[in-house]
Motif scaffolding. Structure first.
Motif, mmCIF file in Angstrom:
data_model
loop_
_atom_site.group_PDB
_atom_site.id
_atom_site.type_symbol
_atom_site.label_atom_id
_atom_site.label_comp_id
_atom_site.label_asym_id
_atom_site.label_seq_id
_atom_site.Cartn_x
_atom_site.Cartn_y
_atom_site.Cartn_z
ATOM 1 N N ARG A 208 58.047 46.857 76.663
ATOM 2 C CA ARG A 208 57.130 46.711 78.206
ATOM 3 C C ARG A 208 55.952 47.945 77.985
ATOM 4 O O ARG A 208 54.756 47.698 79.196
ATOM 5 C CB ARG A 208 58.368 47.467 79.628
ATOM 6 N N HIS A 209 56.409 49.013 77.488
ATOM 7 C CA HIS A 209 55.394 50.062 77.684
ATOM 8 C C HIS A 209 54.285 49.860 76.139
ATOM 9 O O HIS A 209 53.764 50.814 76.272
ATOM 10 C CB HIS A 209 56.028 51.092 78.044
ATOM 11 N N PRO A 212 52.397 45.670 74.472
ATOM 12 C CA PRO A 212 51.169 45.540 75.387
ATOM 13 C C PRO A 212 50.337 46.686 75.497
ATOM 14 O O PRO A 212 49.450 46.553 75.365
ATOM 15 C CB PRO A 212 51.751 45.544 76.947
ATOM 16 N N ASN A 213 50.021 47.684 75.106
ATOM 17 C CA ASN A 213 49.522 48.570 74.691
ATOM 18 C C ASN A 213 48.488 49.184 73.179
ATOM 19 O O ASN A 213 47.993 49.313 72.900
ATOM 20 C CB ASN A 213 50.141 50.417 75.259
ATOM 21 N N ASN B 109 51.472 53.245 82.997
ATOM 22 C CA ASN B 109 51.341 52.538 82.301
ATOM 23 C C ASN B 109 49.793 51.196 83.202
ATOM 24 O O ASN B 109 50.098 50.651 83.839
ATOM 25 C CB ASN B 109 52.415 51.815 82.256
ATOM 26 N N PRO B 110 49.071 51.804 81.830
ATOM 27 C CA PRO B 110 47.597 50.850 82.613
ATOM 28 C C PRO B 110 47.938 49.575 82.651
ATOM 29 O O PRO B 110 47.040 48.987 83.514
ATOM 30 C CB PRO B 110 46.454 51.631 81.958
ATOM 31 N N ARG B 111 48.829 48.746 82.031
ATOM 32 C CA ARG B 111 49.112 47.258 81.940
ATOM 33 C C ARG B 111 49.618 47.187 82.921
ATOM 34 O O ARG B 111 50.351 45.892 82.683
ATOM 35 C CB ARG B 111 50.117 46.830 80.519
ATOM 36 N N MET B 112 50.494 47.758 83.670
ATOM 37 C CA MET B 112 51.611 47.252 85.223
ATOM 38 C C MET B 112 50.701 47.762 86.161
ATOM 39 O O MET B 112 50.352 48.667 86.668
ATOM 40 C CB MET B 112 52.779 48.236 84.424
ATOM 41 N N GLU B 120 60.566 49.488 88.071
ATOM 42 C CA GLU B 120 61.280 48.828 86.964
ATOM 43 C C GLU B 120 62.773 50.210 87.158
ATOM 44 O O GLU B 120 63.997 50.278 86.935
ATOM 45 C CB GLU B 120 60.114 50.116 85.805
#
Lengths: 301, 336
Positions: A208-209, A212-213, B109-112, B120
């Motif tokens: 999840r962390h 994606p980055n 988190n920039p993508r969440m 979470e």
């Protein structure tokens, strides 16, 4: 203040705009304007993919059909790119060759990305294995990738799958090293620490962390690997260590045309142009993606 | 004073980071980031840890969060020892200790989306029965930190710094923690937003009975929301006192130097300034004796060889300081 008197003031002439008016662009034109390299690269790659898929319908003949009576013909209305020393139609061979090049390029990119990401993640997360894994990667990278691919091909039978595997083995350490670096920097990010503090398990953190980055730099690297894999495939085929001669690939065509290149340069010329354009297109795409996915630049927009 | 054990007890906490070099990665030196720190935080209380950058205050917070293993010492949460607890049994502890980080840009988190960021911890600890319950809990969190409910579908970059810090606070509240470690939580914000966040933290503390461990380098901020203050210098606590005592009658020369550096909004005020010379010594090679002796204006021979221990000083309860001057009859020598 009466209505009859002429106004005692004169309107000042309209000043030119201090700032030029902002051009209103549509969504599509705006994207084209901001990321010209992505658009040019994407369109060229798209054309190549279409050529590869629709090769049988683009006025091609059987690329392996021999016609000894009509060999080494100049380009003409009948043979657009001429014929080679065995009388095979170069146009058909080049178009079918697109399939091999793109297949090898994309397969190697995907394979190297998957294997490299896995190894990079392990290396970045399991500190004990890190030094060992990275020294192995250094070892693999210390051998020029083309030599490694030649050595691997020498060990196996010539086939497209083996070419893909051989090139992927030579390329994946680059991905592993990149992913490891990204993972090491992401691990220290406060949002990852916050996730640890809120009880997220390591696999979920990775999924999840971290992943994606990692995707943005990974995609950029994958496009460059795709381009270099196409060149490596052509090189391997050119020296006879790659795609079996029965399958037309750009490298094969060039290898066969090599003997005649001073008298019939077009046999080498056409596959070379296709290879150059495709590699250029993929590199442009990768360059554009790197700019578009760079968060520092993204913030500015 | 109640006889109940404090929520958090830290005894002789040490964290040394090895510096590895050479071909085989052997340890060549150590960073004595935290070198024997003892304090406690009671339920519903705010303890601030203040000090210069590099004094180890953030390391203390991260050690309590178990983001790494400590070198020595003990950490108790409600009487239960957590510093040596195996990772598998740590989850219920993690639910009770949460963190708000300094940088509101890298802590999300920039993508969440905000919804997923807040969901979470709720999912991790199985606090929601179903999807609807989860959504309600997320919306309640948004209410708690005074953010609009419909902002949950947005990404962090669509918010301002202060709003992002609210999201960070909401995430820390999500599992229903008893203790929130605010690691420089307001240092990156501008003054007006800082005040809002501090007020929000104070309100939440009243509302939920939270204990806060507030790590900061800014005494002026600390003065507004803390109950007690611990001053750290180079990996050690040099003085602990309740807020009023610390600001009114600081004992340790370092505390006095820090307080004299706090700006006063009165241009005509004449003040005794203690200006420290030089930089904080390297924690790789800390000075012998009292760690502050290289910069202390009142240094004498004993300071260079013997390390002072933290002992009770002054009249106020719970006021301790680690300075040899406190032993001089008649209290510390205050120069005029």
């Amino acid at each position: 203040m009466s209505a009859t008197t002429a106004p005692d003031h004169v309107a000042a002439p309209v000043l030119p705009d201090v700032l030029p008016p902002i051009k209103q662009r549509g969504k599509v034109m705006g994207f084209v304007h901001r990321h010209p390299t992505i658009v040019i690269g994407g369109v060229l790659v798209g054309i190549m993919i279409l050529i590869a898929i629709f090769a049988p319908y683009l006025g091609t003949k059987d690329p392996t059909a021999l016609a000894p009576a009509r060999r080494t013909r100049e380009p003409s209305a009948m043979y657009w790119f001429g014929t080679d020393m065995l009388g095979r139609d170069v146009y058909s061979r080049v178009l079918y060759g697109t399939r091999v090049s793109l297949l090898v390029g994309f397969s190697v990119a995907i394979l190297a990305a998957i294997v490299g990401t896995f190894i990079g993640l392990v290396s970045g997360f399991v500190r004990k294995l890190d030094a060992v894994i990275m020294r192995c990667m250094d070892g693999l990278m210390s051998i020029p990738s083309i030599l490694l691919a030649i050595a691997l091909m020498a060990l196996t039978r010539a086939s497209v799958q083996n070419v893909i595997v051989a090139i992927a083995v030579a390329e994946f350490p680059r991905v592993a090293r990149l992913v490891r670096g990204v993972v090491l920097s992401l691990r220290e990010q406060p949002y990852v620490e916050a996730a640890i503090a809120s009880g997220t398990r390591v696999p979920v953190i990775i999924w999840r962390h971290i992943l994606p980055n990692t995707l943005a730099p990974l995609m950029v690297q994958a496009t460059f690997i795709c381009a270099s894999a196409m060149i490596t495939e052509a090189t391997l085929s050119f020296i006879g260590a790659g795609t079996p001669p029965i399958i037309p690939s750009w490298g094969n065509i060039m290898a066969e045309g090599r003997a005649l290149w001073q008298v019939k340069p077009y046999i080498v010329f056409f596959p070379a142009i296709f290879l150059s354009i495709t590699v250029l297109a993929v590199n442009l795409l990768g360059d554009g993606l790197r700019d578009a996915l760079d968060p520092r630049l993204a913030k500015r927009l | 004073m109640s006889t109940e054990r404090p929520l958090l007890e830290v005894n002789g906490l040490k964290k040394h980071f090895p510096i590895r070099g050479g071909l085989l990665g052997q340890e060549t030196a150590r960073v004595y980031a935290v070198d024997g720190v003892t304090f406690d935080v009671r339920r519903g209380e705010t303890l601030s840890i203040v000090g210069e950058s590099g004094c180890g205050k953030s390391t203390v917070g991260r050690a309590i969060l178990r983001l790494f293993d400590i070198t020595e010492g003990e950490v108790y949460l409600s009487g239960e020892r957590i510093d040596n607890m195996p990772a598998t049994r740590l989850r219920p502890i993690r639910q009770r200790v949460q963190v708000v980080f300094q940088d509101p840009f890298s802590s999300l988190n920039p993508r969440m989306r905000v919804r997923d960021i807040l969901a979470e911890p709720i999912r991790n600890f199985g606090l929601a029965k179903n999807r609807r319950d989860l959504n309600e809990k997320v919306e309640a969190l948004m209410d708690k930190v005074r953010l609009p409910r419909d902002a949950v579908g947005r990404f962090p970059h669509e918010f301002s710094g202060g709003q992002r810090q609210r999201i960070g606070i909401a995430r820390a509240l999500a599992p229903g923690a008893d203790l929130i470690i605010c690691d420089e939580a307001v240092s990156a914000l501008d003054v007006s937003v800082k005040a809002q966040i501090i007020n929000l933290l104070a309100d939440l503390q009243d509302e939920l009975g939270l204990a806060l461990l507030f790590i900061s380098h800014d005494l002026a901020t600390v003065e507004h929301l803390t109950h007690r203050v611990a001053v750290m210098y180079l990996g050690k606590i040099v003085e602990v006192a309740d807020r009023r005592t610390l600001f009114a009658e600081p004992h340790h020369p370092y505390t006095r130097a820090l307080l004299s550096a706090v700006p006063v909004p009165d241009p005509t005020a004449k003040r005794q300034r203690i200006i420290l010379k030089g930089d904080v010594p390297s924690p790789i090679n800390p000075p012998s004796g009292c760690r502050f002796h290289t910069r202390c204006p009142f240094v004498f021979d004993r300071c260079r060889v013997e390390e002072p221990i933290l002992r009770h000083v002054g009249s106020a309860p719970g006021h301790s300081s680690a300075c040899h001057l406190d032993e001089v009859p008649g209290g510390p020598v205050v120069p005029d």
